[in-house]
Motif scaffolding. Structure first.
Motif, PDB file in Angstrom:
ATOM      1  N   UNK A  12       0.827  -1.204   0.000  1.00  0.00           N
ATOM      2  CA  UNK A  12       0.000   0.000   0.000  1.00  0.00           C
ATOM      3  C   UNK A  12       0.862   1.255   0.000  1.00  0.00           C
ATOM      4  N   UNK A  13       1.957   1.230   0.743  1.00  0.00           N
ATOM      5  CA  UNK A  13       2.861   2.384   0.762  1.00  0.00           C
ATOM      6  C   UNK A  13       3.472   2.616  -0.613  1.00  0.00           C
ATOM      7  N   UNK A  14       3.760   1.543  -1.316  1.00  0.00           N
ATOM      8  CA  UNK A  14       4.319   1.673  -2.669  1.00  0.00           C
ATOM      9  C   UNK A  14       3.273   2.214  -3.634  1.00  0.00           C
ATOM     10  N   UNK A  15       2.020   1.776  -3.448  1.00  0.00           N
ATOM     11  CA  UNK A  15       0.944   2.191  -4.336  1.00  0.00           C
ATOM     12  C   UNK A  15       0.552   3.643  -4.113  1.00  0.00           C
ATOM     13  N   UNK A  16       0.494   4.063  -2.845  1.00  0.00           N
ATOM     14  CA  UNK A  16       0.093   5.438  -2.503  1.00  0.00           C
ATOM     15  C   UNK A  16       1.121   6.022  -1.538  1.00  0.00           C
ATOM     16  N   UNK A  17       2.305   6.357  -2.023  1.00  0.00           N
ATOM     17  CA  UNK A  17       3.383   6.845  -1.144  1.00  0.00           C
ATOM     18  C   UNK A  17       3.056   8.167  -0.469  1.00  0.00           C
ATOM     19  N   UNK A  18       2.103   8.918  -1.021  1.00  0.00           N
ATOM     20  CA  UNK A  18       1.760  10.203  -0.425  1.00  0.00           C
ATOM     21  C   UNK A  18       0.946  10.038   0.866  1.00  0.00           C
ATOM     22  N   UNK A  19       0.334   8.874   1.079  1.00  0.00           N
ATOM     23  CA  UNK A  19      -0.460   8.619   2.285  1.00  0.00           C
ATOM     24  C   UNK A  19       0.424   8.106   3.416  1.00  0.00           C
ATOM     25  N   UNK A  20      -0.094   8.236   4.645  1.00  0.00           N
ATOM     26  CA  UNK A  20       0.590   7.691   5.818  1.00  0.00           C
ATOM     27  C   UNK A  20      -0.122   6.395   6.188  1.00  0.00           C
ATOM     28  N   UNK A  21       0.571   5.276   6.045  1.00  0.00           N
ATOM     29  CA  UNK A  21      -0.016   3.966   6.344  1.00  0.00           C
ATOM     30  C   UNK A  21       0.455   3.486   7.707  1.00  0.00           C
ATOM     31  N   UNK A  22      -0.507   3.110   8.538  1.00  0.00           N
ATOM     32  CA  UNK A  22      -0.223   2.686   9.907  1.00  0.00           C
ATOM     33  C   UNK A  22      -0.808   1.300  10.142  1.00  0.00           C
ATOM     34  N   UNK A  23      -0.210   0.568  11.059  1.00  0.00           N
ATOM     35  CA  UNK A  23      -0.635  -0.804  11.329  1.00  0.00           C
ATOM     36  C   UNK A  23      -1.370  -0.889  12.665  1.00  0.00           C
TER      37      UNK A  23
END
Length: 399
Positions: A12-23
């Motif tokens: 997901x980070x690779x697909x939308x690097x502009x977003x902040x992905x958290x677990x």
């Protein structure tokens, strides 16, 4: 944009690097589950708000801590960590103050990120209004949280489509920014544009009490649409009145009201509940009529079914100073029995719903049990009376 949440965090980070992905880690999930179980919310909508906001807030806070080299500004919650459930009882969202800039987290569980919906309260209530609003998507099942954009107060007012039925501002995807570096820079140099919320009329004490009472009885849905907006805003704009509303809706007994002679239908002055019970006046508990203005006592009868055990629960409070109050909690038989049933337990629980080890007693040939402790204004505690599988829990607020 519809996001395939079955992908891993790295994908997901690779697909939308502009977003902040958290677990959502197992530890975070356990913390949220524990707090949800211990913190009352009066209806399913409020519980839903609390769940989404806890996941979003704690994950985002952890991310901020991981960026400590970039963020040297203090982070504070509004109104406090303890006061967050008061807000979620009414409206979705969580406010963080980073330095002088307020960010308002607006979480949802939608699978697409085509729209951001901001409740009016976060713009037009003076104490609530933010500088920026964070769009957060929570997928609890997949264990993923996405901070996908932000927008300023001025832009919400200018670009948002206001829905006067549900009192929300709707923003399209293209209205929301995803360049978080700009946002963090604004926070650092305090360049956020100031909010311009409504100017609210002054509400007197009697009117405020009437407004709170009007929405104090819990229903299936949030009460935010049951008052006209300016009346609801007046309650929300006062932390004290917001807490009072939350307490009433969640049946938390406000001990400060007892000093004014205000009791609900269940709790009454002890002499009205059982006027001829001598054990009530023994060892430290004085009937209300004989008390000074600095002390008061309330009582109720507990029916521990199916054993038909009627127990008197008595709470005596004495003001030590403006902030400190001594609390004495006692249980005794409320029928013709002389003794409490063996193995009946009296516990005092803290705000997190945990038993305080030194404040726990179990009966054995006792005609009463009591526990004494000192609390500070704003503290919450609970009493738990247990007998076999039966349990009676009461929640109190020192105010």
């Amino acid at each position: 944009m519809v996001i395939d949440m079955t992908l891993s965090i790295s994908e997901l980070r690779s697909l939308t690097p502009e977003s902040i992905w958290l677990e959502i880690t197992p530890e975070l999930r356990e913390r949220v589950e524990r707090e949800i179980e211990r913190t009352p919310q009066s209806n399913q909508i409020a519980k839903y708000h609390a769940r989404l906001n806890r996941f979003s807030l704690y994950a985002f806070q952890s991310w901020l801590e991981s960026q400590a080299d970039e963020f040297e500004l203090p982070v504070e919650l509004f109104p406090s960590i303890k006061g967050l459930p008061w807000i979620w009882e009414i409206v979705n969202g969580t406010a963080l103050n980073i330095g002088d800039t307020r960010l308002v987290i607006i979480p949802s569980d939608f699978t697409d990120t085509e729209e951001l919906i901001v409740p009016q309260e976060w713009l037009d209530v003076p104490n609530f209004a933010g500088n920026y609003y964070l769009a957060v998507q929570v997928d609890e099942q997949k264990g993923q949280i996405c901070v996908w954009g932000y927008i300023s107060y001025a832009e919400v007012k200018r670009l948002g489509k206001y829905d006067d039925t549900y009192r929300n501002y709707h923003l399209e995807r293209e209205d929301v920014h995803d360049d978080f570096e700009v946002l963090w820079m604004d926070c650092q140099i305090n360049q956020a544009v100031g909010a311009k919320p409504l100017s609210l009329p002054v509400v007197g004490a009697e009117t405020m009490k009437r407004l709170i009472d009007k929405i104090a009885i819990p229903k299936i849905f949030s009460p935010r649409l049951d008052l006209k907006f300016t009346d609801l805003a007046a309650i929300l704009n006062s932390v004290k009145d917001l807490e009072k509303l939350y307490s009433k809706r969640n049946q938390i007994i406000s001990l400060g009201e007892w000093f004014e002679g205000i009791f609900d239908r269940v709790w009454q002055p002890s002499e009205l509940v059982f006027p001829f019970k001598p054990v009530v006046a023994a060892k430290g508990i004085v009937p209300s009529a004989l008390q000074s203005k600095a002390e008061c006592v309330g009582s109720k009868i507990i029916d521990l079914k199916p054993d038909n055990q009627h127990i008197a629960l008595i709470v005596h409070q004495q003001k030590l100073n403006e902030d400190k109050t001594e609390i004495l909690v006692r249980i005794c038989p409320a029928n013709e029995s002389i003794y409490l049933p063996d193995e009946l337990t009296l516990n005092i629980l803290n705000e997190e719903g945990e038993i305080i080890p030194k404040l726990s007693k179990k009966s054995k040939a006792n005609n009463w049990l009591q526990l004494k402790f000192t609390g500070t204004t704003g503290d919450r505690f609970s009493t738990s009376v247990e007998f076999g599988v039966n349990r009676s829990l009461e929640q109190f607020l020192l105010n």
